[in-house]
Each structure stands twice: as C-alpha cells, then as structure tokens.
Design an enzyme around this catalytic site. Structure first.
Site, PDB file in Angstrom:
ATOM      1  N   HIS A 213       0.873  -1.181   0.000  1.00  0.00           N
ATOM      2  CA  HIS A 213       0.000   0.000   0.000  1.00  0.00           C
ATOM      3  C   HIS A 213       0.913   1.234   0.000  1.00  0.00           C
ATOM      4  O   HIS A 213       1.451   1.601   1.039  1.00  0.00           O
ATOM      5  CB  HIS A 213      -0.871  -0.068   1.259  1.00  0.00           C
ATOM      6  CG  HIS A 213      -1.740   1.119   1.514  1.00  0.00           C
ATOM      7  ND1 HIS A 213      -3.110   1.017   1.604  1.00  0.00           N
ATOM      8  CD2 HIS A 213      -1.455   2.427   1.727  1.00  0.00           C
ATOM      9  CE1 HIS A 213      -3.619   2.211   1.865  1.00  0.00           C
ATOM     10  NE2 HIS A 213      -2.637   3.082   1.945  1.00  0.00           N
ATOM     11  N   CYS A 246      -4.326  14.843   3.199  1.00  0.00           N
ATOM     12  CA  CYS A 246      -5.178  15.933   3.646  1.00  0.00           C
ATOM     13  C   CYS A 246      -5.185  17.069   2.631  1.00  0.00           C
ATOM     14  O   CYS A 246      -4.139  17.593   2.279  1.00  0.00           O
ATOM     15  CB  CYS A 246      -4.693  16.449   4.997  1.00  0.00           C
ATOM     16  SG  CYS A 246      -5.656  17.846   5.550  1.00  0.00           S
TER      17      CYS A 246
HETATM   18 ZN    ZN Z   1      -3.030   4.899   2.866  1.00  0.00          ZN
END
Ligand code: ZN
Length: 318
Positions: A213, A246
C-alpha cells in the site's frame, strides 16, 4: 466462506481500491452515501474485484465514514468481489459482520508514536483489540486482513523497527490473518526499504500473503510497485484519481493512483481483470464529485497509442 479473488496465475495482480476509505476519510465535506456506493458499483462494473470499501470505526471519530453500513447495503454484490472494511475493535466487528463484509481489516502502526497519535493507543493495546475481535470474524466465517501502518518509516520516529513490524504480523498470523498489508502511510518507502522489509517478513512468515500500500508523497509510488512486482508481490492497494492525503496540508499527496497503476500493470503484461477505459471514466467522475483536479495522470492522457492528428497540432500552432 465468501468467494474471494486470489492471485490465479503468476501474471494476475490483484488491485484493491481504497479510495472510498483511505481517500474519502480525510475529506472534510460529507460525500453522500449514494455517491460512495455509486462509485464502488461503477468500479465493480469496470472489473475491480477487491475494495477497502469503508471503515467501522466510531462514527464520531470519522464522521465521513459514519454511513459504513448503509454504503455496504447499496453495493451490488457480485461473486468474486471482495469487500473489505476496516475494523478497530469488537464493537466495530459486530457492525461489520451485520453489514456482511467479506473481510475485516485490522490496522496497527509499527511506530509507537504514530500508533498513539493515530489510534490513541499503544501497539500492545491495538494488538489486544485485534485479539478481541478476531474471534468475532471467525464466528461469522469472515476472513481477516492485518494492515501494518508506517511499515516503511514513521514521520515522527524515522526508521521503524523491523521487530515491531514482525511482532504485529506475528499477532495477526497467530489469529489466522494471513493477508498482510504493508502501509506506506506517509510515503517513506523506497525500493531498498521495501526489499529488506518484504524479505524479513518472508523469512519469518513464509505463508503470509503480502499486499503493498504505497502513497506517492515523494513521487516514487509506482517505482516501488515495480520493485514489489520483481519481488513477486501480486497485490497492491491504490486510490482512484490518486485521492488521499489531507487537502488542507500543502504538498500532502495521496495513494498511488489506481488508473495509473493498472495502466502500468497492463503495459508490463500483467492481468488485472479491469477495463482501463471504464476505470478512467470513474476517476473523472470522482474529480467531478470532489470538485477539483486529482493527481491521477492516465485519466487525462489516455492510452499511449491514442494518436493525435498532425493537422490539428499545426492548426493549433498557426
Ligand atoms: Zn493509505
């Protein structure tokens, strides 16, 4: 047991879409439940067979994902499609089981500081929570997935201890979670770091099924994938349009982009079962929903042999 996709031949790579969890989680403005389900359904139509669809954390902690059960309800199930949801504890596991998830994912940081900051508990406490909810998954015949966050580096501590990574994976394996996902939470992975981490895990736990990931924080997410492929890893997690990170933190970037990843995999001769044109159309729809451009590049450029007429270029210059 649900019908789970597994890496068939050596050329099959399983792509897990995490956009509706990892991507949406940091979005402040609530994305309508129907839209979340619509996007997942469109991806299923495009051939995506594995999702980290949502999260059964406390609705108060992550209001964006408070509609986890409703989203699960609106997804058109298909055999061979695996719907995973994040589960933090026994309470979340009961909710996830009621929503008929195919797989429950636990999430523990390899860095003590990040674990405290992110989960508000120690690594040991997070392992204790996992030990408590794993039997609930077994009771319902639901598969388990163990995710290790900050597996390749921590923004607070720097290098993470491989002993911590192995300890967490050991706890997962002991309770029957063979699917292990290594999260590059803040994009600190590099090919050498990935190689030594994957090799250390395989040496200790040869039966683990490893997924990678990556985040593209430093621009080398797909280079890390190429390295993972060379290591024989056949499962990757990515986000449509490269969503994630973000939006209010300058320079923060998201997951590696699903369309760009699938483009790379197909060009390298790997099979994913995914229709890239349909996938790119979903990514453009995500941009529309978010109301801003996303970092994914394939959705803008298209296939490499999408030719341009020389006349149109001349006219443009003239
Ligand atoms: Zn992630």
């Amino acid at each position: 047991m649900p019908n789970l996709p597994s890496a068939g031949g050596d050329r099959f790579v399983l792509v897990t879409e995490v956009g509706t969890r990892d991507g949406f989680q940091s979005e402040k403005e609530f994305i309508p439940t129907e839209v979340k389900a619509e996007l997942i359904n469109a991806l299923i139509d495009a051939g995506v067979s594995s999702f980290e669809a949502t999260s059964f954390v406390s609705p108060r902690a992550v209001p964006q994902l408070a509609d986890a059960s409703q989203v699960m309800d609106l997804i058109r199930r298909r055999p061979g499609v695996r719907l995973t949801a994040l589960v933090p504890n026994a309470r979340g596991a009961e909710r996830a089981a009621a929503a008929r998830v195919d797989m429950m994912a636990s999430f523990i940081s390899a860095s003590e500081t990040h674990c405290q900051a992110n989960l508000n508990k120690s690594i040991d406490a997070a392992i204790a929570d996992f030990n408590e909810f794993a039997p609930i998954a077994h009771k319902y015949g639901i598969a388990l997935r163990g995710a290790v966050a900050t597996a390749f580096g921590c923004p607070f501590e720097g290098e993470v201890s491989i002993d911590n990574v192995l300890k967490i994976i050991g706890a997962y394996m002991e309770k029957g979670a063979r699917h292990i996902s290594l999260g590059d939470t803040t994009g600190m992975a590099t090919p050498p770091v990935v190689t030594r981490t994957v090799e250390a895990i395989r040496a200790r736990f040869p039966e683990a099924i490893i997924a990678l990931h990556f985040h593209n924080t430093r621009g080398i997410g797909l280079a890390n994938v190429m390295n993972g492929l060379a290591l024989g890893v056949r499962e990757y997690e990515s986000s449509f349009g490269g969503l994630g990170g973000c939006p209010f933190a300058p320079g923060a970037t998201g997951n590696i982009c699903t369309e760009d990843l699938v483009y790379l995999l197909h060009e390298c001769g790997y099979e994913t079962g995914i229709d890239l044109d349909k996938l790119a159309a979903v990514a453009r729809r995500v941009q529309e929903v978010m109301g801003r451009d996303l970092p994914g590049q394939y959705m803008r450029s298209g296939p490499r042999l999408k030719l341009t007429s020389i006349d149109s270029v001349r006219r443009a210059v003239g």
